[in-house]
Design an enzyme around this catalytic site. Sequence first.
Site, PDB file in Angstrom:
ATOM      1  N   CYS A 188       0.834  -1.199   0.000  1.00  0.00           N
ATOM      2  CA  CYS A 188       0.000   0.000   0.000  1.00  0.00           C
ATOM      3  C   CYS A 188       0.878   1.262   0.000  1.00  0.00           C
ATOM      4  CB  CYS A 188      -0.993  -0.032   1.154  1.00  0.00           C
ATOM      5  SG  CYS A 188      -2.388   1.098   0.923  1.00  0.00           S
TER       6      CYS A 188
ATOM      7  N   HIS B 199      -3.643  -5.311   0.956  1.00  0.00           N
ATOM      8  CA  HIS B 199      -3.419  -5.772   2.326  1.00  0.00           C
ATOM      9  C   HIS B 199      -3.947  -7.203   2.459  1.00  0.00           C
ATOM     10  CE1 HIS B 199      -2.309  -1.833   3.897  1.00  0.00           C
ATOM     11  NE2 HIS B 199      -3.378  -1.307   3.339  1.00  0.00           N
TER      12      HIS B 199
END
Length: 517
Positions: A356, A441
């Site tokens: 991310c 994630h």
Amino acid sequence: MTGGGLLIAGTTSDAGKSVVTAGVCRWLARRGVKVAPFKAQNMSLNSFVTREGAEIGRAQAMQAAAAGVEPSALMNPVLLKPGGDRSSQVVLLGKPVGEMSARGYFGDPGAPASPGGARRPGRREDLLETVAGCLAELRRTHDAVICEGAGSPAEINLRRTDIVNMGLARAARLPVVVVGDIDRGGVFASLFGTTALLAPEDQALVAGYLVNKFRGDVTLLEPGLEMLRGLTGRPVLGVLPYAHGLGIDEEDGLRLSLRGGVRESAVAPPHGRDVLRIAVVPVPLMSNFTDVDALAAEPGVVVRFTDRPEELADADLAIVPGTRGTVRALAWLRERGLAGALARRAAEGRPVLGICGGFQLLGERIEDEVESRAGTVDGLGLLPVRVRFEVEKTLARPVGEALGERVEGYEIHHGVAEVAGGDEPFLDGCRAGSVWGTHWHGSLESDGFRRAFLRRVAADAGRAFVPAPDTSFAALREEQLDRLGDLVEEHADTAALLRLIEGGAPAGLPFVPPGAP
């Protein structure tokens, strides 16, 4: 039982409210009770995306798993994601609604009175109706709702606008059990003082206490428990022993030590000849550091958080995790020599993984007029990626394939990545040499993919590490949740807890002076 409820409060942050709530949920679920968790307001950088695309705290997702129900935005209607010391992004019913300062959210206690003599309400006070509505809906559709408080209910400076502790308890007539962490010391003073700082109407809902993280012979504690009951008129409903390895899905990465922080790993020795050493860089505003928990669960994998360039250089895999401040994290990496250490790893063909925000800063360029408003900033240039921040946040639950294995994950980001090359695609990101990057994630919780990725890392690092063939992260998580349920079932007065959930706080609980306005 229909629509019963209980609020688990704590004497401090990190007293154990999250795990106790999860434990109560698991214990009730095993009894056949349809139970749901609830936290009115959560401040956390560890979040999760529900199947309907709503962002909630990971702690509430973990508690939903303990309860055996699908997580929902109703379970965490207000999520605050810190963007610095003075402001947070406000996520309402799973969607971001803007940035707000602490003064703007909590209200200004020194503000002039508005007409009629009342002080101006803060933003948080305005949300009580929404929060109460979400709780009412959960109580309508479940046998019981176990609510988690935040911080301490005795934060008297914030009581006027409270929607998560006694303000919620008063609005919904919830009985309250206060958890104290004896491992910190001063648990009797904390439990007594918490009660004594509450107004009489609030004290009337505090029905008992739980002592958490006790080590030693409980008989030595019993005289103090009896004295506390004599002083407050309220029983201690259980003494929960200290249990290793239960710090799952913590709310807050801000308190994580920059040096020497080690995720608790499986005790089992490595499956091959070598261990695999993983260094995680604790970037500012680190988010979803729970991504590495699946790695720490692997036998023979040691996961360490470090901000030392030499430790980063020495590891077999370096991970740059998510962050709520990508540009700020980029400057931080450069100031500490960590950017150079990552560049040297890449040049030497040694593995680096960015997730991310960590993926974003590994790219060539960042255009940010949303998060930092810094404009165009050069990234580390380790991946052929350009990132542009958009006002609308991406919230998704993608499913895909990488390294020949099925992968599930979730996405929470404002940055949109344009991949312009690389050696191969990687979970909507890419790989260039030994550097990997993705917005996903949770991908490492997919067992087959995690094993395949670790095999690649071990080969690139020259380690004779072999992933265990049978590690199931989902099964390990279930074992942890069962251990939480066992703690409650074996060490708490479950009959008393059931009475509170079904019938509310008993009448006639004594007032403990001095109280608060």
